[in-house]
Design a protein around this motif. Structure first.
Motif, PDB file in Angstrom:
ATOM      1  N   GLY A 179      20.818  30.793  44.694  1.00  0.00           N
ATOM      2  CA  GLY A 179      22.012  30.530  44.988  1.00  0.00           C
ATOM      3  C   GLY A 179      23.235  30.964  44.671  1.00  0.00           C
ATOM      4  N   MET A 180      24.166  30.223  44.953  1.00  0.00           N
ATOM      5  CA  MET A 180      25.940  30.798  44.689  1.00  0.00           C
ATOM      6  C   MET A 180      26.989  30.488  42.800  1.00  0.00           C
ATOM      7  N   LYS A 181      25.380  31.619  42.698  1.00  0.00           N
ATOM      8  CA  LYS A 181      25.751  30.893  40.709  1.00  0.00           C
ATOM      9  C   LYS A 181      25.406  31.965  39.803  1.00  0.00           C
ATOM     10  N   GLY A 182      26.861  31.702  39.036  1.00  0.00           N
ATOM     11  CA  GLY A 182      26.319  33.345  38.258  1.00  0.00           C
ATOM     12  C   GLY A 182      27.899  34.050  38.211  1.00  0.00           C
ATOM     13  N   LYS A 183      27.954  35.066  38.015  1.00  0.00           N
ATOM     14  CA  LYS A 183      28.864  36.295  38.275  1.00  0.00           C
ATOM     15  C   LYS A 183      28.833  37.642  39.258  1.00  0.00           C
ATOM     16  N   GLY A 184      29.310  37.219  40.207  1.00  0.00           N
ATOM     17  CA  GLY A 184      29.165  37.964  41.679  1.00  0.00           C
ATOM     18  C   GLY A 184      29.491  39.464  41.587  1.00  0.00           C
ATOM     19  N   MET A 185      31.012  39.111  40.982  1.00  0.00           N
ATOM     20  CA  MET A 185      31.644  41.079  41.404  1.00  0.00           C
ATOM     21  C   MET A 185      31.630  41.405  40.032  1.00  0.00           C
ATOM     22  N   GLU A 186      32.131  42.850  39.999  1.00  0.00           N
ATOM     23  CA  GLU A 186      32.398  43.353  38.552  1.00  0.00           C
ATOM     24  C   GLU A 186      34.264  44.042  39.353  1.00  0.00           C
ATOM     25  N   VAL A 187      35.019  42.699  38.462  1.00  0.00           N
ATOM     26  CA  VAL A 187      36.470  43.551  39.203  1.00  0.00           C
ATOM     27  C   VAL A 187      36.724  45.213  38.536  1.00  0.00           C
ATOM     28  N   LYS A 188      37.431  45.489  39.164  1.00  0.00           N
ATOM     29  CA  LYS A 188      37.724  46.843  38.246  1.00  0.00           C
ATOM     30  C   LYS A 188      39.336  47.414  38.661  1.00  0.00           C
ATOM     31  N   HIS A 189      39.818  46.992  38.645  1.00  0.00           N
ATOM     32  CA  HIS A 189      41.573  46.849  39.467  1.00  0.00           C
ATOM     33  C   HIS A 189      42.145  45.753  40.134  1.00  0.00           C
ATOM     34  N   VAL A 190      43.193  45.452  39.146  1.00  0.00           N
ATOM     35  CA  VAL A 190      43.795  44.085  39.836  1.00  0.00           C
ATOM     36  C   VAL A 190      45.295  43.931  39.841  1.00  0.00           C
ATOM     37  N   TYR A 191      45.964  42.878  40.808  1.00  0.00           N
ATOM     38  CA  TYR A 191      46.562  42.393  40.981  1.00  0.00           C
ATOM     39  C   TYR A 191      47.460  41.796  39.109  1.00  0.00           C
ATOM     40  N   HIS A 192      48.356  43.180  38.620  1.00  0.00           N
ATOM     41  CA  HIS A 192      49.044  42.735  37.623  1.00  0.00           C
ATOM     42  C   HIS A 192      48.445  43.643  36.009  1.00  0.00           C
ATOM     43  N   ASP A 193      47.490  44.526  36.825  1.00  0.00           N
ATOM     44  CA  ASP A 193      47.126  45.115  35.167  1.00  0.00           C
ATOM     45  C   ASP A 193      47.470  46.459  35.001  1.00  0.00           C
ATOM     46  N   SER A 194      47.420  46.947  34.203  1.00  0.00           N
ATOM     47  CA  SER A 194      48.470  48.595  34.012  1.00  0.00           C
ATOM     48  C   SER A 194      48.685  49.887  35.614  1.00  0.00           C
ATOM     49  N   LEU A 195      46.753  49.699  36.030  1.00  0.00           N
ATOM     50  CA  LEU A 195      47.100  50.143  37.650  1.00  0.00           C
ATOM     51  C   LEU A 195      48.672  49.809  37.565  1.00  0.00           C
ATOM     52  N   TRP A 196      48.630  48.798  38.444  1.00  0.00           N
ATOM     53  CA  TRP A 196      49.146  48.155  38.911  1.00  0.00           C
ATOM     54  C   TRP A 196      50.740  48.390  39.091  1.00  0.00           C
ATOM     55  N   ALA A 197      50.901  48.436  37.080  1.00  0.00           N
ATOM     56  CA  ALA A 197      51.971  48.858  36.921  1.00  0.00           C
ATOM     57  C   ALA A 197      52.517  50.345  37.227  1.00  0.00           C
ATOM     58  N   TYR A 198      51.550  50.608  36.730  1.00  0.00           N
ATOM     59  CA  TYR A 198      52.268  52.786  36.245  1.00  0.00           C
ATOM     60  C   TYR A 198      52.434  52.347  37.917  1.00  0.00           C
ATOM     61  N   SER A 199      51.959  52.104  39.035  1.00  0.00           N
ATOM     62  CA  SER A 199      52.196  52.234  40.413  1.00  0.00           C
ATOM     63  C   SER A 199      53.510  52.026  40.989  1.00  0.00           C
ATOM     64  N   GLY A 200      53.855  51.686  40.112  1.00  0.00           N
ATOM     65  CA  GLY A 200      55.406  50.997  40.387  1.00  0.00           C
ATOM     66  C   GLY A 200      55.846  49.079  40.511  1.00  0.00           C
ATOM     67  N   ARG A 201      54.808  48.439  40.206  1.00  0.00           N
ATOM     68  CA  ARG A 201      54.776  46.967  40.659  1.00  0.00           C
ATOM     69  C   ARG A 201      55.370  45.971  41.314  1.00  0.00           C
ATOM     70  N   LYS A 202      54.597  47.097  42.788  1.00  0.00           N
ATOM     71  CA  LYS A 202      54.771  46.385  43.975  1.00  0.00           C
ATOM     72  C   LYS A 202      54.612  45.252  44.287  1.00  0.00           C
ATOM     73  N   VAL A 203      54.515  44.420  45.265  1.00  0.00           N
ATOM     74  CA  VAL A 203      53.786  43.713  45.772  1.00  0.00           C
ATOM     75  C   VAL A 203      54.363  43.356  47.610  1.00  0.00           C
TER      76      VAL A 203
END
Length: 541
Positions: A179-203
């Motif tokens: 069923g739909m239980k437990g962890k489903g997806m491993e996040v690699k890159h997300v809004y507000h992380d350091s790569l987003w900040a390095y890319s200019g903090r755009k929205v």
């Protein structure tokens, strides 16, 4: 007690959000033409929706830079633009959010509720959570082909722009079985992380707020508009550019004020405070400038300096600041201020603005669109650790159970009232005469230490220090498996710690040694005591 660990751990050769902390670029180089061609071919093979024309719009015909980073990742950067793709360090190449905002449909997606996004975004210098299956909205047609290791993005219902990218930890067979239980997806890159900040903090639109992402019908940024226009005729592109060029430029003071509030509503969260005025200006206000507006320059405004502008905002009670040796620091933001609440990002839709202000106590989601399923309820639970498990077991609970804070407090209160405070009332004389003799109560920690030969005054102090660390009974001390060094670290002197350890182990010889008996005599004493049946410290008592 400590929070329980996740039920499902990341797969070997993998790691959640590689950009959870700051990183540095260690080496830079340019890709050869053959390598660029190989990269393009692999990307188009893995992402069928990524057409050659769309890929040209992202990578262009310029040279592609390869940036090796301190966290083990690799960034692929076209020309002077932001990173377009990244390698997570384990051989998986993913698009950055900047790329996904230009081509939102280039990969399969998972859709979640706006409240869930709060847990996915990094905060207080933590990486943010992976995507749990209970938070996924399953459309009527299903999730599509679902494979272990499949790369997908995450977006919020009602907002077309992705907020994260990662890979699946479950397959369709796993979901069908459990069923739909437990962890489903491993996040690699997300809004507000350091790569987003390095890319200019755009929205990408007005739904991307400081602490969560909500539904939005706002217009996409200029980069997304250009990518969407890649498949249209040159005539349509020219018309759009002409329409964008007609936007009236803001006055310098108006632009400063707009960028100030836009930064507070999009990128500057309370977790980043306190923050110096200079850093707020360069890291938050500058990136918040609308695309078709002139450069943000405090010198061209009536304030002349960013420090004077920040002080003016402090005087207007929008923020609280502190100045020490000419360094101005923003301490807090009044997010209930009238001007803050009235501010609207450019391109925001009236429907989304109305949804941000619930009417008659109604929720935002119900006003914008009826959700197919209710948002999940997230409850923090706790599990007893090695020190407190005996206590919970003694009160009749399984040592692997989970408890809310209130439930844990209730167990502790019951333990104190039943085990420590004694019976509420003494039994009658007749009942006492009829009842069989009760077993002797286990000794208190203070009495046990005193029996071991530690002075009473010291024993009382040690017992209080041990109780503060959760060792409020001799049983808890034995369950903890403490060494003499551990007892010394909890406040006991070295000699007394050795005595207590020997008493815990029940070894007569060690107890006599710790008590100061001569080594030659201790062995004889122990043998003589054992011959008379006193073969343990407990028997001696």
């Amino acid at each position: 007690p400590h929070p329980p660990r996740s039920a499902r751990s990341p797969q070997p050769g993998s790691m959640s959000n590689v950009f959870k902390g700051e990183f540095k670029v260690t080496t830079q180089s340019l890709m050869g033409k053959a390598d660029v061609k190989k990269l393009r071919s692999s990307l188009q093979a893995e992402f069928p929706e990524l057409t050659k024309k769309a890929l040209d719009g992202i990578l262009g015909k310029e040279e592609v830079g390869v940036l090796k980073c301190s966290n083990g990742s690799t960034l692929y950067v076209p020309g002077d633009g932001p990173a377009a793709f990244f390698d997570d360090g384990f051989g998986g190449v993913y698009p950055t959010l900047t790329t996904l905002w230009r081509i939102p449909d280039m990969m399969p997606e998972l859709v979640t509720h706006a409240p869930v996004s709060k847990f996915l975004l990094p905060k207080d210098r933590s990486a943010g959570a992976d995507m749990m299956l209970p938070g996924v909205i399953v459309p009527p047609e299903g999730l599509g082909p679902l494979e272990l290791g499949q790369k997908r993005c995450i977006r919020v219902e009602g907002n077309k722009m992705p907020i994260a990218v990662g890979k699946m930890l479950v397959s369709a067979a796993d979901v069908k079985g459990s069923g739909m239980k437990g962890k489903g997806m491993e996040v690699k890159h997300v809004y507000h992380d350091s790569l987003w900040a390095y890319s200019g903090r755009k929205v990408p639109n007005d739904g991307f707020l400081a602490d969560q992402v909500v539904a939005s019908e706002g217009a996409p940024p200029a980069a997304a508009a250009a990518a969407a226009a890649a498949d249209e005729s040159d005539e349509e592109e020219a018309e759009e550019e002409e329409a964008e060029a007609e936007e009236e430029p803001m006055a310098p003071d108006e632009l400063m004020n707009y960028c100030f509030y836009a930064a507070l509503k999009t990128t500057c969260t309370d977790a980043e405070l306190p923050l110096s005025a200079d850093k707020f200006y360069s890291h938050h206000m500058q990136p918040a400038r609308p695309a078709k507006q002139p450069p943000l320059d405090a010198k061209k405004s009536s304030f002349k300096q960013i420090g004077k502008f920040i002080k003016a905002m402090h005087k207007a009670k929008a923020i609280a600041v502190r100045e020490v040796k000419n360094v101005i620091t923003i301490l807090s933001v009044d997010r209930a201020a009238k001007d803050y609440l009235a501010f609207e990002l450019r391109g925001s839709s009236r429907a989304v603005r109305a949804s941000n202000t619930p009417a008659d106590g109604g929720g935002r989601d119900e006003e914008v669109v009826a959700l197919r399923t209710k948002p999940p309820v997230v409850t923090e639970v706790w599990q007893p650790n090695s020190y407190t498990k005996p206590l919970f077991v003694e009160m009749g609970h399984d040592k692997a159970d989970y408890f809310t804070t209130q439930e844990a407090h209730a167990v502790l209160d019951r333990y104190v009232s039943e085990r420590l405070a004694g019976a509420a009332a003494a039994p009658s004389r007749s009942a006492a005469a009829a009842a069989p003799p009760a077993a002797a109560a286990p000794p208190s920690v203070e009495g046990w230490l005193a029996d071991a030969g530690i002075p009473a005054a010291r024993a009382a102090g040690y017992a209080s220090a041990l109780a503060a660390e959760g060792f409020d009974s001799v049983r808890a001390l034995r369950a903890g498996g403490l060494a003499a060094a551990d007892l010394a670290g909890l406040g006991l002197t070295q000699p007394h710690a050795a005595v207590a350890k020997a008493a815990l182990d029940g070894e007569v010889r060690a107890f006599l040694d710790a008590a100061g008996a001569p080594a030659a005599a201790a062995a004889g004493f122990a043998s003589a005591l054992a011959a008379d049946g006193f073969d343990s410290v407990r028997a001696m008592r």
